[in-house]
Write a protein that holds these residues in place. Sequence first.
Motif, short mmCIF file in Angstrom:
data_model
loop_
_atom_site.label_atom_id
_atom_site.label_comp_id
_atom_site.label_asym_id
_atom_site.label_seq_id
_atom_site.Cartn_x
_atom_site.Cartn_y
_atom_site.Cartn_z
N PRO A 118 -8.69 14.95 -14.08
CA PRO A 118 -7.86 15.10 -12.88
C PRO A 118 -6.47 14.50 -13.07
CG PRO A 118 -10.08 14.41 -12.29
CD PRO A 118 -10.00 14.33 -13.78
N TYR A 119 -5.47 15.13 -12.44
CA TYR A 119 -4.09 14.72 -12.62
C TYR A 119 -3.60 13.75 -11.54
CZ TYR A 119 -3.58 18.66 -15.90
OH TYR A 119 -3.70 19.54 -16.95
N GLY A 120 -4.39 13.55 -10.50
CA GLY A 120 -3.94 12.68 -9.42
C GLY A 120 -2.89 13.32 -8.54
N ALA A 132 -8.46 8.97 -2.42
CA ALA A 132 -9.70 8.49 -1.82
C ALA A 132 -10.86 8.62 -2.81
CB ALA A 132 -10.01 9.27 -0.54
N GLY A 133 -10.89 9.72 -3.54
CA GLY A 133 -11.94 9.91 -4.53
C GLY A 133 -11.84 8.91 -5.67
N PHE A 134 -10.61 8.60 -6.09
CA PHE A 134 -10.43 7.61 -7.15
C PHE A 134 -10.88 6.22 -6.68
CE2 PHE A 134 -6.72 10.52 -8.40
CZ PHE A 134 -7.53 11.30 -9.20
N ARG A 135 -10.57 5.90 -5.44
CA ARG A 135 -11.00 4.60 -4.91
C ARG A 135 -12.52 4.49 -4.94
NH1 ARG A 135 -6.75 1.83 -2.36
NH2 ARG A 135 -5.02 3.15 -1.63
N VAL A 195 -3.44 3.37 -7.86
CA VAL A 195 -4.88 3.66 -7.84
C VAL A 195 -5.21 4.65 -8.96
CG1 VAL A 195 -6.75 4.74 -6.53
CG2 VAL A 195 -5.17 3.17 -5.40
N PHE A 196 -4.38 5.67 -9.11
CA PHE A 196 -4.61 6.65 -10.17
C PHE A 196 -4.56 5.99 -11.54
CE2 PHE A 196 -2.87 9.99 -13.08
CZ PHE A 196 -4.03 10.75 -13.16
#
Length: 315
Positions: free
Chosen positions: A9-11, A23-26, A42-43
């Motif tokens: 994923p590129y963020g 939110a998914g990364f968190r 976060v990314f």
Amino acid sequence: MDALVSDPPYGLSFNGQAWDDTAGFRESLPHVDTARMGAPEVFEAWCTAWAAGALQALKPGAHVAAFGGARTWHRMVRGLENAGFEIRDQIAWLHTTGMPKSMDLAHAIDKHHGAQRADRIVQRSDHDGVLGATRSVLAKGTPVTEDAARWEGWGTALRPAFEPIIIARKPPAGSLVLNVLEHGVGGINIDGARFAQGRWPTNVALDAGQADALDVLTGSWQGESLSRKFPIFRFEPKPSATDRPRAFGVSHTTVKPLGLMRWLVTLITPVGGVVLEPFAGSGTTIEAATAAGFQVIAVEKNADYLPLIRSRLDQ
């Protein structure tokens, strides 16, 4: 494992997908305090986390080839460095299939003022496609307010036609020669990745559209088209079912060209080696690696994509 080839994923919150959203990364960082981090931080923390796991799985001297987004690739690079990787190079993949994601400033200003354009025509899909529900502006319409007229023709983004591929390496154990002899990794396969009648691999790769455009602009050089100096990978704007598999009504939104993935796998993986793919998606890396004679260990969080991978391997 001997190499890592992946399209993580590129963020960029692509198409509203949770797997590419802050939110998914968190959620994937339960042991990291991200409360005071902005989205870019976060990314980067998330990239550091998956890169740290990869560092543990790879042999000393093993290479990584990972795609990044033009706006966020530097965060991924920092994540790889934070985890302990050496940054070795960057391959520029130039393509003609990117869709501009730009705000029409003049129209946005009209909306801000509560003005509607009577001659604006927007076509919306009546069903979800590969990229979900889509909309196309067939006619922008005439600006209504003076403010909008002043900003007619202005937007907020260029059309993406370039994606960086980061080439990194786990630090060798001792000298590179001793590392290669002991662990079987550390170099890149120059001869195996040659192209266009044995040319040395470059850090620029073109799709067919970019190659044609380059040749139109430059003509010939030393008796041949200039695009012959670069690797060329064919990938149509509307991929065939072979390029973009679909199973049980599910398809993947970000599919890379099979030829490009096979070239990357061959470039950094020793003969008979094992490729790690931590973000399998529709399985392009898996298909490319197995077709080239490598073993693959792949991970995919979304179970809905597993039928896509099976459909590739069943071909």
